[in-house]
Write an enzyme that holds these catalytic residues in place. Sequence first.
Site, short mmCIF file in Angstrom:
data_model
loop_
_atom_site.label_atom_id
_atom_site.label_comp_id
_atom_site.label_asym_id
_atom_site.label_seq_id
_atom_site.Cartn_x
_atom_site.Cartn_y
_atom_site.Cartn_z
N HIS A 1 3.40 -6.26 -4.47
CA HIS A 1 3.75 -5.37 -3.19
C HIS A 1 2.63 -6.09 -2.23
CE1 HIS A 1 1.01 -2.23 -4.54
NE2 HIS A 1 0.28 -2.46 -3.56
N SER B 1 -4.94 -2.12 -5.37
CA SER B 1 -3.62 -2.48 -5.78
C SER B 1 -3.67 -4.08 -6.27
CB SER B 1 -2.65 -2.72 -4.75
OG SER B 1 -2.21 -1.26 -4.49
N1 ARG Z 1 -0.66 0.77 -3.23
C1 ARG Z 1 -2.10 0.98 -3.13
C2 ARG Z 1 -2.77 -0.39 -2.84
O1 ARG Z 1 -2.00 -1.12 -2.16
C3 ARG Z 1 -2.65 1.32 -4.67
C4 ARG Z 1 -2.38 2.59 -4.79
C5 ARG Z 1 -2.80 2.98 -6.05
N2 ARG Z 1 -2.92 4.65 -6.03
C6 ARG Z 1 -3.32 5.54 -7.05
N3 ARG Z 1 -3.68 6.50 -6.70
N4 ARG Z 1 -3.83 4.86 -8.02
O2 ARG Z 1 -3.88 -0.79 -3.13
#
Ligand code: ARG
Length: 423
Positions: A232, A373
């Site tokens: 992503h 992420s």
């Molecule tokens: N999707 C998020 C990012 O792009 C990471 C999210 C991880 N969230 C969590 N609560 N562990 O950085």
Amino acid sequence: MYQPVRVPVRKRSCLEPWVIGLITFISLIVLAVCIGLIVHYVRYNTRKPYNYYSTLSFTSDKYYYEFDKEATTNFTEMSQRIESMVKNAFAQSSLRRQFIKSQVIKYSPQESGVVAHMLMIFRFPSTQSPESIKKTIEHVLHEKLQHATGPPKVDPSSVVITNINKTETDNFLKNCCGTRIGTSSGTSERIIGGQAVEQEGEWPWQASLQWDGAHRCGATLINATWLVTAAHCFRNYKDPSRWTASFGVTVNPPKERRRFKRIIVHENYEYPSHEYDIAVVELSRPVTYTNVVRRVCLPDASYKIAPGSQAYVTGFGALKNDGTSVNRLQQVEVRIIDSKTCNEPQVYNNAISPGMLCAGYLQGGKDACQGDSGGPLVSSNSRDIWYLFGIVSWGDECAEPNKPGVYTRVTAFRDWIEAKTGV
Ligand code: ARG
């Protein structure tokens, strides 16, 4: 009439000679014991590490190629066995207090068996010569390994030892996956509920991925030219020429920087689904392994990490939900949560697929967050070697109760990683 004059008998204030003798004797003993303790303490605490490289031949029911590949379950099991044989050999010898550890670093084939290559670390007072110690070590191994019970069947007479210095030892170790130098003392608490990483080299496989110079995602070094990260991260940012990867505990200044040559996103990844949230990145040229930039190990596809296992997640992501990224790497200790629990209605209500892994705490408080992420979720084995089990993928906000972090399950994509990168 004669009367004796009563001379008042002066009570002698001096002690009897034997009492003085006894006191002197006891004092001398106390003094001697103190000096002895101090000398012992000083000698013990000024001991220097002495490093040796050793080879040892053995045979077992397995062939060389079965532990040819570093970090596989076969490699680990055999290494564990050999390391504990060596440990036992020294435990039954005069070197029991000087032996610190042995670590198998690789295997090589031989006509009739396999050769294990290992590093051995001892501590001795600095007055000893490495050569004389080497003789003692060799003698102990030749002698004691005869009584070692296999499998494998080791050949004590095959033991060859060379003495190496600290730099050579580090050079061998930095080429191994999953080794780190600086393990900070104290407990590791503080991403969300974690703590800033104290020194360079603590998580040497961590990378920061930057789009036009701004941190966007984390990633993990799996060999000198390949990173593993989340698919992503590249959803709206596909052009490899605008991305760079940096290494080191600060985004600025970094210890090392590389351009991207190629981004390979999993073929089945499709936004907004979180399935197949994995990508690999090829760097423009290989990094050089140092004490602060190293690769992590990858677990076998069949390896199952036990729920409740201790793991660490690291990243430059936000310290609170909707926060901004930070310049200094953060780490937080989390626990692996089994998918059944994670799929319960009050948790993620069946959103966790076999390709995902939950880690964190149901009571909340410690978690990865935005900007983490693509970064690593790692755990170490009994040999103190670190493996990548998860890739930071998603979560409902950050560190909320019943909303632990969700990671891409690396074992589920182990074969995919190998197909794309050869690792
Ligand atoms: N999707 C998020 C990012 O792009 C990471 C999210 C991880 N969230 C969590 N609560 N562990 O950085």
